[in-house]
Motif scaffolding. Structure first.
Motif, PDB file in Angstrom:
ATOM      1  N   ASP A  74       0.846  -1.503  -0.086  1.00 53.34           N
ATOM      2  CA  ASP A  74       0.087  -0.198  -0.045  1.00 53.34           C
ATOM      3  C   ASP A  74       0.777   1.228   0.079  1.00 53.34           C
ATOM      4  N   GLU A  75       2.143   1.197   0.037  1.00 57.02           N
ATOM      5  CA  GLU A  75       2.988   2.241  -0.140  1.00 57.02           C
ATOM      6  C   GLU A  75       2.617   3.005  -1.654  1.00 57.02           C
ATOM      7  N   THR A  76       2.893   4.268  -1.738  1.00 57.60           N
ATOM      8  CA  THR A  76       2.492   4.983  -2.818  1.00 57.60           C
ATOM      9  C   THR A  76       4.038   5.654  -3.355  1.00 57.60           C
ATOM     10  N   LEU A  77       4.348   5.350  -4.644  1.00 60.43           N
ATOM     11  CA  LEU A  77       5.668   6.046  -5.228  1.00 60.43           C
ATOM     12  C   LEU A  77       5.025   6.445  -6.704  1.00 60.43           C
ATOM     13  N   THR A  78       5.888   7.283  -7.313  1.00 60.53           N
ATOM     14  CA  THR A  78       5.719   7.672  -8.754  1.00 60.53           C
ATOM     15  C   THR A  78       6.356   6.487  -9.513  1.00 60.53           C
ATOM     16  N   MET A  79       6.018   6.324 -10.807  1.00 59.43           N
ATOM     17  CA  MET A  79       6.571   5.551 -11.662  1.00 59.43           C
ATOM     18  C   MET A  79       8.217   5.978 -11.568  1.00 59.43           C
ATOM     19  N   ASN A  80       8.244   7.235 -11.750  1.00 57.16           N
ATOM     20  CA  ASN A  80       9.589   7.823 -11.769  1.00 57.16           C
ATOM     21  C   ASN A  80      10.604   7.427 -10.551  1.00 57.16           C
ATOM     22  N   ASP A  81       9.832   7.479  -9.473  1.00 54.03           N
ATOM     23  CA  ASP A  81      10.710   6.798  -8.250  1.00 54.03           C
ATOM     24  C   ASP A  81      11.097   5.352  -8.524  1.00 54.03           C
ATOM     25  N   LEU A  82      10.269   4.666  -8.980  1.00 53.45           N
ATOM     26  CA  LEU A  82      10.438   3.260  -9.295  1.00 53.45           C
ATOM     27  C   LEU A  82      11.592   3.015 -10.187  1.00 53.45           C
ATOM     28  N   ILE A  83      11.577   3.757 -11.248  1.00 50.03           N
ATOM     29  CA  ILE A  83      12.743   3.558 -12.377  1.00 50.03           C
ATOM     30  C   ILE A  83      13.868   4.358 -11.915  1.00 50.03           C
ATOM     31  N   TYR A  84      14.091   5.260 -11.039  1.00 49.60           N
ATOM     32  CA  TYR A  84      15.114   5.548 -10.285  1.00 49.60           C
ATOM     33  C   TYR A  84      15.561   4.425  -9.493  1.00 49.60           C
ATOM     34  N   ALA A  85      14.850   3.805  -8.656  1.00 52.21           N
ATOM     35  CA  ALA A  85      15.154   2.788  -7.797  1.00 52.21           C
ATOM     36  C   ALA A  85      15.781   1.585  -8.345  1.00 52.21           C
ATOM     37  N   ALA A  86      15.232   1.128  -9.621  1.00 57.23           N
ATOM     38  CA  ALA A  86      15.584  -0.031 -10.412  1.00 57.23           C
ATOM     39  C   ALA A  86      16.809   0.100 -11.072  1.00 57.23           C
ATOM     40  N   LEU A  87      17.007   1.174 -11.479  1.00 55.03           N
ATOM     41  CA  LEU A  87      18.355   1.408 -12.336  1.00 55.03           C
ATOM     42  C   LEU A  87      19.441   1.694 -11.309  1.00 55.03           C
ATOM     43  N   ILE A  88      19.329   2.627 -10.279  1.00 60.36           N
ATOM     44  CA  ILE A  88      20.292   3.062  -9.399  1.00 60.36           C
ATOM     45  C   ILE A  88      20.603   1.975  -8.119  1.00 60.36           C
ATOM     46  N   GLU A  89      19.441   1.521  -7.530  1.00 61.59           N
ATOM     47  CA  GLU A  89      19.846   0.495  -6.575  1.00 61.59           C
ATOM     48  C   GLU A  89      19.713  -0.854  -6.939  1.00 61.59           C
ATOM     49  N   SER A  90      19.202  -1.375  -8.327  1.00 60.22           N
ATOM     50  CA  SER A  90      18.994  -2.361  -8.698  1.00 60.22           C
ATOM     51  C   SER A  90      17.783  -3.052  -7.841  1.00 60.22           C
ATOM     52  N   ALA A  91      16.987  -2.376  -7.635  1.00 63.53           N
ATOM     53  CA  ALA A  91      15.744  -2.670  -6.847  1.00 63.53           C
ATOM     54  C   ALA A  91      14.911  -3.773  -7.383  1.00 63.53           C
ATOM     55  N   ASN A  92      14.749  -4.921  -7.028  1.00 68.99           N
ATOM     56  CA  ASN A  92      14.187  -6.018  -7.779  1.00 68.99           C
ATOM     57  C   ASN A  92      12.756  -5.653  -7.354  1.00 68.99           C
TER      58      ASN A  92
END
Length: 148
Positions: A49-67
Motif C-alpha cells: 500500500d506504499e505509494t510512489l511515482t513511476m519515476n521513483d520506481l525507475i530510479y530505484a530499479a536502475l540506481i539500486e537494482s531494486a528488484n
C-alpha cells in the motif's frame, strides 16, 4: 549456454526502456500486497500500500537494482511480470536483437533469461541515444525517494 552472458543489468535497462516509453512517469503507483514478500535480492524495502511515482520506481530499479521496484513497474504497466516480459522481448526484437529472451523485469536468475554481447550493445545504444530520460537516469549519482 556457451557464449551467453548474464543479462541482469540489461534486464533493468530493458525495464527502464519500457517504463519510460509506456509509463506515465508522474503516475502514482500503489505497491501491491504480494511483491514486497515475493522478491529477493537487492530491493528498496517497499511495503504493501506504499505509494510512489513511476519515476521513483525507475530510479530505484536502475540506481539500486531494486528488484521490488522493477517488479512493481512490470505489474503496473502490464498487469503481470510475465506480460511485461513479453513487451521487453518485443522491444528487443524491434531493436534487432537476435539472441535475447527476458522472463521478468528484475533480472533475478532464471535459466530462460539470456542475451549476447551484440544484443546488449543494441539495447544499451538505443536507451542512450534515443531516450533523454534514460541519459538523465544514468547520470544520476544519488536519488532520494520522498517519504511515503
Amino acid at each position: 549456454m556457451a557464449g551467453y552472458l548474464s543479462p541482469a543489468i540489461f534486464i533493468m535497462i530493458a525495464t527502464a526502456i519500457i517504463a519510460i516509453e509506456k509509463g506515465n512517469l508522474e503516475q502514482k503507483v500503489v505497491v501491491d500486497k504480494e511483491t514486497p514478500f515475493e522478491i529477493s535480492g537487492s530491493h528498496m524495502a517497499l511495503e504493501p500500500d506504499e505509494t510512489l511515482t513511476m519515476n521513483d520506481l525507475i530510479y530505484a530499479a536502475l540506481i539500486e537494482s531494486a528488484n521490488d521496484a522493477a517488479t512493481i513497474i512490470g505489474k503496473q504497466i502490464s498487469g503481470s511480470t510475465k506480460e511485461f516480459a513479453k513487451l521487453m522481448n518485443s522491444k528487443a526484437l524491434q531493436l534487432g536483437c537476435v539472441n535475447t529472451n527476458f522472463v521478468n523485469p528484475h533480472g533475478l536468475h532464471d535459466e530462460n533469461h539470456y542475451t549476447c554481447a551484440y544484443d546488449m550493445a543494441l539495447i544499451s545504444k538505443y536507451a542512450y541515444k534515443e531516450l533523454d530520460k534514460y541519459r538523465e537516469l544514468i547520470a544520476t549519482v544519488r536519488y532520494e525517494v520522498p517519504p511515503t
